[in-house]
Design a protein around this motif. Structure first.
Motif, PDB file in Angstrom:
ATOM      1  N   UNK A   3       0.830  -1.195   0.000  1.00 44.58           N
ATOM      2  CA  UNK A   3       0.000   0.000   0.000  1.00 44.58           C
ATOM      3  C   UNK A   3       0.867   1.249   0.000  1.00 44.58           C
ATOM      4  N   UNK A   4       0.419   2.262  -0.722  1.00 41.79           N
ATOM      5  CA  UNK A   4       1.096   3.547  -0.762  1.00 41.79           C
ATOM      6  C   UNK A   4       0.064   4.631  -0.480  1.00 41.79           C
ATOM      7  N   UNK A   5       0.487   5.871  -0.464  1.00 38.87           N
ATOM      8  CA  UNK A   5      -0.466   6.965  -0.267  1.00 38.87           C
ATOM      9  C   UNK A   5      -0.356   7.962  -1.415  1.00 38.87           C
ATOM     10  N   UNK A   6      -1.508   8.525  -1.764  1.00 37.64           N
ATOM     11  CA  UNK A   6      -1.590   9.575  -2.776  1.00 37.64           C
ATOM     12  C   UNK A   6      -2.464  10.686  -2.233  1.00 37.64           C
ATOM     13  N   UNK A  38     -12.134   6.650  10.167  1.00 35.46           N
ATOM     14  CA  UNK A  38     -11.068   6.652   9.178  1.00 35.46           C
ATOM     15  C   UNK A  38     -11.398   5.755   7.993  1.00 35.46           C
ATOM     16  N   UNK A  39     -10.545   5.771   6.994  1.00 36.89           N
ATOM     17  CA  UNK A  39     -10.730   4.953   5.801  1.00 36.89           C
ATOM     18  C   UNK A  39     -10.230   3.550   6.098  1.00 36.89           C
ATOM     19  N   UNK A  40     -11.160   2.600   6.218  1.00 37.92           N
ATOM     20  CA  UNK A  40     -10.803   1.248   6.638  1.00 37.92           C
ATOM     21  C   UNK A  40     -10.405   0.353   5.462  1.00 37.92           C
ATOM     22  N   UNK A  41     -10.775   0.744   4.256  1.00 36.65           N
ATOM     23  CA  UNK A  41     -10.469  -0.053   3.073  1.00 36.65           C
ATOM     24  C   UNK A  41      -9.797   0.828   2.035  1.00 36.65           C
ATOM     25  N   UNK A  42      -8.625   0.422   1.591  1.00 37.06           N
ATOM     26  CA  UNK A  42      -7.891   1.243   0.622  1.00 37.06           C
ATOM     27  C   UNK A  42      -8.562   1.262  -0.748  1.00 37.06           C
ATOM     28  N   UNK A  43      -8.167   2.213  -1.587  1.00 30.39           N
ATOM     29  CA  UNK A  43      -8.602   2.261  -2.969  1.00 30.39           C
ATOM     30  C   UNK A  43      -7.596   1.481  -3.824  1.00 30.39           C
ATOM     31  N   UNK A  44      -8.043   1.023  -4.983  1.00 31.31           N
ATOM     32  CA  UNK A  44      -7.143   0.410  -5.964  1.00 31.31           C
ATOM     33  C   UNK A  44      -7.150   1.319  -7.183  1.00 31.31           C
ATOM     34  N   UNK A  45      -5.968   1.740  -7.604  1.00 33.55           N
ATOM     35  CA  UNK A  45      -5.879   2.706  -8.696  1.00 33.55           C
ATOM     36  C   UNK A  45      -4.901   2.208  -9.765  1.00 33.55           C
ATOM     37  N   UNK A  46      -5.017   2.810 -10.952  1.00 35.59           N
ATOM     38  CA  UNK A  46      -4.157   2.446 -12.077  1.00 35.59           C
ATOM     39  C   UNK A  46      -3.090   3.508 -12.275  1.00 35.59           C
ATOM     40  N   UNK A  47      -1.842   3.067 -12.367  1.00 35.18           N
ATOM     41  CA  UNK A  47      -0.734   4.001 -12.570  1.00 35.18           C
ATOM     42  C   UNK A  47      -0.870   4.675 -13.936  1.00 35.18           C
ATOM     43  N   UNK A  48      -0.776   6.011 -13.985  1.00 35.35           N
ATOM     44  CA  UNK A  48      -0.947   6.718 -15.260  1.00 35.35           C
ATOM     45  C   UNK A  48       0.183   6.448 -16.243  1.00 35.35           C
ATOM     46  N   UNK A  80      -4.799  15.683   2.115  1.00 33.45           N
ATOM     47  CA  UNK A  80      -5.124  14.411   2.771  1.00 33.45           C
ATOM     48  C   UNK A  80      -4.524  13.244   1.980  1.00 33.45           C
ATOM     49  N   UNK A  81      -3.839  12.335   2.685  1.00 31.28           N
ATOM     50  CA  UNK A  81      -3.180  11.187   2.058  1.00 31.28           C
ATOM     51  C   UNK A  81      -4.123   9.981   2.059  1.00 31.28           C
ATOM     52  N   UNK A  82      -4.386   9.448   0.864  1.00 30.12           N
ATOM     53  CA  UNK A  82      -5.293   8.316   0.699  1.00 30.12           C
ATOM     54  C   UNK A  82      -4.472   7.039   0.545  1.00 30.12           C
ATOM     55  N   UNK A  83      -4.859   6.019   1.278  1.00 27.41           N
ATOM     56  CA  UNK A  83      -4.186   4.733   1.171  1.00 27.41           C
ATOM     57  C   UNK A  83      -4.658   4.027  -0.099  1.00 27.41           C
ATOM     58  N   UNK A  84      -3.699   3.656  -0.952  1.00 31.23           N
ATOM     59  CA  UNK A  84      -4.057   3.044  -2.235  1.00 31.23           C
ATOM     60  C   UNK A  84      -3.149   1.862  -2.549  1.00 31.23           C
ATOM     61  N   UNK A  85      -3.669   0.973  -3.355  1.00 28.16           N
ATOM     62  CA  UNK A  85      -2.853  -0.067  -3.986  1.00 28.16           C
ATOM     63  C   UNK A  85      -2.736   0.337  -5.447  1.00 28.16           C
ATOM     64  N   UNK A  86      -1.526   0.479  -5.935  1.00 29.18           N
ATOM     65  CA  UNK A  86      -1.312   0.934  -7.313  1.00 29.18           C
ATOM     66  C   UNK A  86      -1.053  -0.260  -8.217  1.00 29.18           C
ATOM     67  N   UNK A  87      -1.884  -0.386  -9.251  1.00 27.43           N
ATOM     68  CA  UNK A  87      -1.705  -1.449 -10.250  1.00 27.43           C
ATOM     69  C   UNK A  87      -1.160  -0.821 -11.535  1.00 27.43           C
ATOM     70  N   UNK A  88      -0.429  -1.594 -12.295  1.00 28.14           N
ATOM     71  CA  UNK A  88       0.052  -1.115 -13.589  1.00 28.14           C
ATOM     72  C   UNK A  88       0.131  -2.277 -14.575  1.00 28.14           C
ATOM     73  N   UNK A  89       0.155  -1.928 -15.850  1.00 29.89           N
ATOM     74  CA  UNK A  89       0.272  -2.948 -16.883  1.00 29.89           C
ATOM     75  C   UNK A  89      -0.967  -3.786 -17.094  1.00 29.89           C
ATOM     76  N   UNK A  90      -2.132  -3.302 -16.653  1.00 29.46           N
ATOM     77  CA  UNK A  90      -3.364  -4.062 -16.824  1.00 29.46           C
ATOM     78  C   UNK A  90      -3.995  -3.762 -18.171  1.00 29.46           C
TER      79      UNK A  90
END
Length: 224
Positions: A3-6, A38-48, A80-90
């Motif tokens: 997990x990272x933050x954005x 608080x935010x209990x579940x992170x977001x999943x996002x796509x790397x630009x 505000x820092x959002x907890x995210x999982x960053x996916x790429x190459x999808x």
């Protein structure tokens, strides 16, 4: 999974989200929950890619909207820092599959959104048992939603606008597109599903009444 933050400003909704409708009251309720716990579940996002700077949401748009609401009300800082999982190459199909499964697993979608999302999953190679296992929906519910996906456009529009009920929409699925359109144009009013089915089936004979070998029959069947 790492997990990272954005910053919230670095994230943007995806145009490919299979959920087309969002309930404002539900988002407001989620915002209050996030404010308290608080935010209990992170977001999943796509790397630009390329010159694009923002991260598209793969899953978690409801949480994103709730966070934006809190930011607009001053309950969250601009950075505000959002907890995210960053996916790429999808691939596009992989992104749609992840977004669809996530939406079906979470808050109830509108039946028409569910129908189109399930049809999308099956069209991408999933089978009904896979969809059932991944979403928690029974095989029966999946089959009923698939039937909704084949409604005439007038019926789909009426169902999405809540001008007809889900049970009325399901009853319409046993009729032809022409019959569905005619009934929608005439207005279903308070006619319940049983009445609609009787109109559509009319006096068709039940297959149990057949006095001939059914394998010799070349006509059509009406299924409920």
């Amino acid at each position: 999974m790492t997990l990272q933050t954005l910053k919230l400003s670095q994230i943007t909704p995806s145009a490919n989200n299979p959920r087309t409708g969002f309930n404002d009251d539900s988002i407001a309720g989620l915002a209050q929950s996030i404010k308290q716990d608080g935010l209990l579940q992170n977001l999943v996002v796509l790397k630009p890619k390329g010159k694009k700077k923002k991260y598209d949401i793969i899953s978690g748009e409801r949480r994103y909207r709730a966070l934006c609401l809190l930011q607009e009300s001053g309950d969250l800082a601009e950075d505000y820092a959002v907890s995210v999982e960053i996916r790429e190459g999808l691939t596009t199909d992989e992104i749609l599959r992840l977004a669809t499964v996530e939406n079906l697993q979470r808050e109830d979608m509108h039946p028409m959104d569910e129908a189109e999302a399930i049809a999308l999953l099956l069209g991408s190679g999933e089978n009904i048992d896979d969809v059932s296992a991944k979403t928690g929906l029974s095989v029966g519910v999946i089959k009923r939603r698939l039937a909704l996906a084949d409604l005439c456009e007038e019926a789909k529009t009426a169902l999405r606008a809540d001008e007809i009920t889900l049970s009325q929409g399901e009853a319409l699925t046993i009729g032809s597109l022409e019959q569905q359109k005619e009934l929608i144009e005439d207005g279903l009013g308070n006619h319940n599903a049983s009445q609609i089915k009787r109109w559509l089936i009319d006096e068709k004979a039940n297959v149990a009444m057949a006095i001939f070998d059914r394998e010799l029959y070349t006509g059509t069947y009406t299924h409920d």
